[in-house]
Scaffold this motif. Structure first.
Motif, PDB file in Angstrom:
ATOM      1  N   LEU A  83       7.903  48.152  44.238  1.00  0.00           N
ATOM      2  CA  LEU A  83       6.577  48.688  43.912  1.00  0.00           C
ATOM      3  C   LEU A  83       6.678  49.932  43.040  1.00  0.00           C
ATOM      4  O   LEU A  83       5.902  50.122  42.123  1.00  0.00           O
ATOM      5  CB  LEU A  83       5.817  49.035  45.200  1.00  0.00           C
ATOM      6  CG  LEU A  83       5.455  47.858  46.099  1.00  0.00           C
ATOM      7  CD1 LEU A  83       4.752  48.351  47.341  1.00  0.00           C
ATOM      8  CD2 LEU A  83       4.574  46.869  45.354  1.00  0.00           C
ATOM      9  N   SER A  84       7.652  50.784  43.383  1.00  0.00           N
ATOM     10  CA  SER A  84       7.721  52.063  42.691  1.00  0.00           C
ATOM     11  C   SER A  84       9.133  52.609  42.766  1.00  0.00           C
ATOM     12  O   SER A  84       9.739  52.662  43.841  1.00  0.00           O
ATOM     13  CB  SER A  84       6.712  53.017  43.353  1.00  0.00           C
ATOM     14  OG  SER A  84       7.195  54.324  43.398  1.00  0.00           O
ATOM     15  N   ALA A  85       9.706  52.925  41.628  1.00  0.00           N
ATOM     16  CA  ALA A  85      11.017  53.580  41.574  1.00  0.00           C
ATOM     17  C   ALA A  85      10.965  54.502  40.368  1.00  0.00           C
ATOM     18  O   ALA A  85      11.493  54.204  39.302  1.00  0.00           O
ATOM     19  CB  ALA A  85      12.139  52.562  41.457  1.00  0.00           C
ATOM     20  N   CYS A  86      10.278  55.621  40.579  1.00  0.00           N
ATOM     21  CA  CYS A  86       9.965  56.535  39.468  1.00  0.00           C
ATOM     22  C   CYS A  86      11.213  56.945  38.697  1.00  0.00           C
ATOM     23  O   CYS A  86      11.218  56.955  37.468  1.00  0.00           O
ATOM     24  CB  CYS A  86       9.264  57.767  39.992  1.00  0.00           C
ATOM     25  SG  CYS A  86       7.792  57.341  40.922  1.00  0.00           S
ATOM     26  N   ASN A  87      12.295  57.262  39.428  1.00  0.00           N
ATOM     27  CA  ASN A  87      13.495  57.748  38.745  1.00  0.00           C
ATOM     28  C   ASN A  87      14.122  56.688  37.849  1.00  0.00           C
ATOM     29  O   ASN A  87      14.851  56.995  36.923  1.00  0.00           O
ATOM     30  CB  ASN A  87      14.537  58.219  39.766  1.00  0.00           C
ATOM     31  CG  ASN A  87      14.017  59.398  40.558  1.00  0.00           C
ATOM     32  OD1 ASN A  87      13.153  60.129  40.088  1.00  0.00           O
ATOM     33  ND2 ASN A  87      14.514  59.563  41.768  1.00  0.00           N
ATOM     34  N   LEU A  88      13.871  55.415  38.144  1.00  0.00           N
ATOM     35  CA  LEU A  88      14.474  54.339  37.358  1.00  0.00           C
ATOM     36  C   LEU A  88      13.492  53.762  36.343  1.00  0.00           C
ATOM     37  O   LEU A  88      13.856  52.879  35.568  1.00  0.00           O
ATOM     38  CB  LEU A  88      14.943  53.204  38.292  1.00  0.00           C
ATOM     39  CG  LEU A  88      15.812  53.591  39.491  1.00  0.00           C
ATOM     40  CD1 LEU A  88      16.205  52.348  40.276  1.00  0.00           C
ATOM     41  CD2 LEU A  88      17.053  54.341  39.039  1.00  0.00           C
ATOM     42  N   HIS A  89      12.259  54.242  36.336  1.00  0.00           N
ATOM     43  CA  HIS A  89      11.209  53.707  35.461  1.00  0.00           C
ATOM     44  C   HIS A  89      11.083  52.195  35.613  1.00  0.00           C
ATOM     45  O   HIS A  89      11.078  51.445  34.641  1.00  0.00           O
ATOM     46  CB  HIS A  89      11.488  54.070  33.992  1.00  0.00           C
ATOM     47  CG  HIS A  89      11.671  55.534  33.800  1.00  0.00           C
ATOM     48  ND1 HIS A  89      10.612  56.419  33.765  1.00  0.00           N
ATOM     49  CD2 HIS A  89      12.791  56.280  33.672  1.00  0.00           C
ATOM     50  CE1 HIS A  89      11.072  57.649  33.613  1.00  0.00           C
ATOM     51  NE2 HIS A  89      12.394  57.603  33.558  1.00  0.00           N
ATOM     52  N   LEU A  90      11.039  51.748  36.875  1.00  0.00           N
ATOM     53  CA  LEU A  90      10.950  50.299  37.133  1.00  0.00           C
ATOM     54  C   LEU A  90       9.856  50.033  38.156  1.00  0.00           C
ATOM     55  O   LEU A  90      10.131  49.619  39.268  1.00  0.00           O
ATOM     56  CB  LEU A  90      12.282  49.780  37.694  1.00  0.00           C
ATOM     57  CG  LEU A  90      13.475  49.728  36.753  1.00  0.00           C
ATOM     58  CD1 LEU A  90      14.732  49.404  37.537  1.00  0.00           C
ATOM     59  CD2 LEU A  90      13.257  48.705  35.649  1.00  0.00           C
ATOM     60  N   ASN A  91       8.629  50.283  37.826  1.00  0.00           N
ATOM     61  CA  ASN A  91       7.547  50.092  38.788  1.00  0.00           C
ATOM     62  C   ASN A  91       6.952  48.688  38.685  1.00  0.00           C
ATOM     63  O   ASN A  91       6.658  48.209  37.597  1.00  0.00           O
ATOM     64  CB  ASN A  91       6.465  51.147  38.580  1.00  0.00           C
ATOM     65  CG  ASN A  91       7.035  52.551  38.754  1.00  0.00           C
ATOM     66  OD1 ASN A  91       7.971  52.746  39.521  1.00  0.00           O
ATOM     67  ND2 ASN A  91       6.500  53.506  38.017  1.00  0.00           N
ATOM     68  N   GLY A  92       6.801  48.037  39.854  1.00  0.00           N
ATOM     69  CA  GLY A  92       6.178  46.720  39.900  1.00  0.00           C
ATOM     70  C   GLY A  92       7.099  45.582  39.484  1.00  0.00           C
ATOM     71  O   GLY A  92       6.639  44.481  39.181  1.00  0.00           O
TER      72      GLY A  92
END
Lengths: 326, 326
Positions: A83-92
């Motif tokens: 859903l959200s992994a801000c540090n990896l820029h991989l949301n959704g």
């Protein structure tokens, strides 16, 4: 069975093949994380890393039966979506769906990195013999994974727990999340570092200042611990406050979840008994009937992520078995 | 089936027969709790109360198949032992074992009073249609019961949760338990009353003082709510601080357990939307992905304890079914 596990971090990706009979890693590989290159690049890299460790053992992608991924972010395990992994820029990102295309005959599963680390301790580390355990990983942030009744605890919405942002001090220091007094703002290694840096400025003759050669930016969490252990007064004060903060976090977890064992991971746990003895004392006083049988340092270190990721499909199969009967 | 349920409280005991087809109470009775008279007196009274409501319906003790008890204390549900119930002076009582002698053909079960109230909301109240829900009961103290995946959450040690003593403000006000800044010290009706009493002394012209006829000891939590609703400045300030405290508690629960719905019980929940709207706003901001779909007032009021107690054996049978398969 040889199980494939990936531990994806903001800096690097680690892959391993785990023999689930003896919990030994039979092949492994680490590479930098493809920062900012998007989902496709990540999937290609995971597939290539799998081939690199599998093909020499005669395992083609179609032959894998079990593939697990641990990743620092909020994961909805039931649907396999990050859903959200801000540090990896991989949301959704529908990570399980994408991985299934690479490993068509495998049970593919994904979970939060601290959740899989807790699984590793349960299958192969400090939690063996316990049917419930809480792992708290302490670094720049706070991560957590919890086993209850031999199952990974997902909570009501299926997102697991996020201990880092529970409130310990309503009017406390600002957290990176924008709220005040979160556990992460009071119990992370970053908190220790920040206090240590202030100390270098305010007390240039202190042991922490000496260890950091007088430069605040040199201070690491372990310097504060070392100075406290060496008997430095200011460092002891900081360390005692840290123990108090962490004991509040742990007591809160005990009153809510009552794990039988609590494991501490991350660099701070290297302080060993110097941290764990006074911490246990405080938690006993505060959590009473809800006190865990043991607080220990996590035992698998950096390998926990890979090992737990590799075992995740096994856990999911056991969970599904229970659910189908219910 | 007609199920027998007991809600044991420090002041009174309530007993009911519940028709589990329509969740209707077909007979009920309330009596004072036999304070200080010990285990034997309690068991005799429960048996007599059961007879009083059962015999007129042609049900002798041997005919009962399901007997549940809710009690304000720490209960180890798996063994049926009441570990601690300080207010009732009943520590270490093997309550299920003793009740089985009175109802030899029944499945007998015991749980904490807030746990059974949560069960009642799940079977017959505000949580219907949700597979996870957290009930927080707010009175002199704070109680809680949690449903996860359609099961009563017992935590690792099998003691359920004890939200009242999680830490919200490390350096906060003293709690009756001897620690500082517990949820109970900041979110109970007692907190509202205490602030209201200070207000009567400090602001004798305030609306709270008028409602209490100038006497601090007259202040009840609802007076503070009424005065705040009437627009009184000091009362509004107190009420806003209360909403902040309660939102910290709820957000912490969300980050740990992520219930899909949260129910508030106890007198404070009568404030309705005046409380729930600003509370929901704050929880949304603080808990983000972990926010519940809804925060509502519990719907069963005083009857929740009896109803949930009556349904407890049914829940335990469903749980056992799942566990045997695992």
């Amino acid at each position: 069975m040889l199980r494939l596990g990936f531990d994806i971090g903001g800096m690097s990706i680690r892959a391993c093949l785990l023999d689930d009979q003896n919990m030994r890693i039979v092949a492994q590989k680490a590479e930098p994380f493809p920062i900012g290159q998007g989902e496709d690049a990540l999937i290609s890299q995971l597939k290539r890393m799998a081939d690199d460790i599998s093909l020499p053992l005669g395992l083609s992608p179609e032959m894998h039966r079990s593939v697990g991924v641990g990743i620092p972010g909020t994961v909805h395990r039931a649907t396999g979506v990050l859903l959200s992994a801000c540090n990896l820029h991989l949301n959704g990102m529908p990570i399980v769906q994408r991985m299934r295309k690479c490993f068509p005959n495998a049970h593919v599963a994904v979970a939060n990195d601290a959740d899989v680390a807790a699984l590793a301790e349960y299958y192969a580390g400090a939690f063996r013999g316990y049917d419930s355990g809480l792992l708290i990983t302490i670094g720049t942030g706070i991560g957590s994974g919890m086993i209850v009744n031999g199952r990974l605890f997902d909570g009501g919405k299926g997102l697991g727990s996020e201990l880092g942002h529970i409130t310990l001090q309503q009017d406390g220091p600002m957290c990176a999340c924008g709220n005040q007094g979160c556990a992460e703002a009071l119990c992370s290694a970053t908190w220790l570092e920040r206090q240590g840096r202030h100390c270098v400025l305010d007390y240039p003759m202190s042991r922490i200042a000496t260890l950091a050669q007088g430069k605040p930016e040199n201070v690491r969490a372990k310097d504060v611990v070392t100075a406290a252990r060496d008997g430095d007064g200011v460092a002891r004060q900081i360390f005692e406050e840290y123990v108090k903060n962490l004991s509040s976090l742990i007591s809160t977890c005990c009153y809510m979840m009552s794990p039988r064992i609590i494991g501490l991971g991350g660099g701070v746990s290297n302080a060993g008994d110097f941290l764990i003895a006074p911490l246990t004392e405080r938690v006993k006083r505060r959590a009473r009937l809800y006190v865990p049988e043991k607080i220990v340092a996590a035992s698998l270190g950096d390998a926990a992520g890979m090992i737990g990721a590799a075992m995740l499909p096994d856990m999911e199969q056991r969970e599904n078995l229970q659910d189908r009967c219910g």
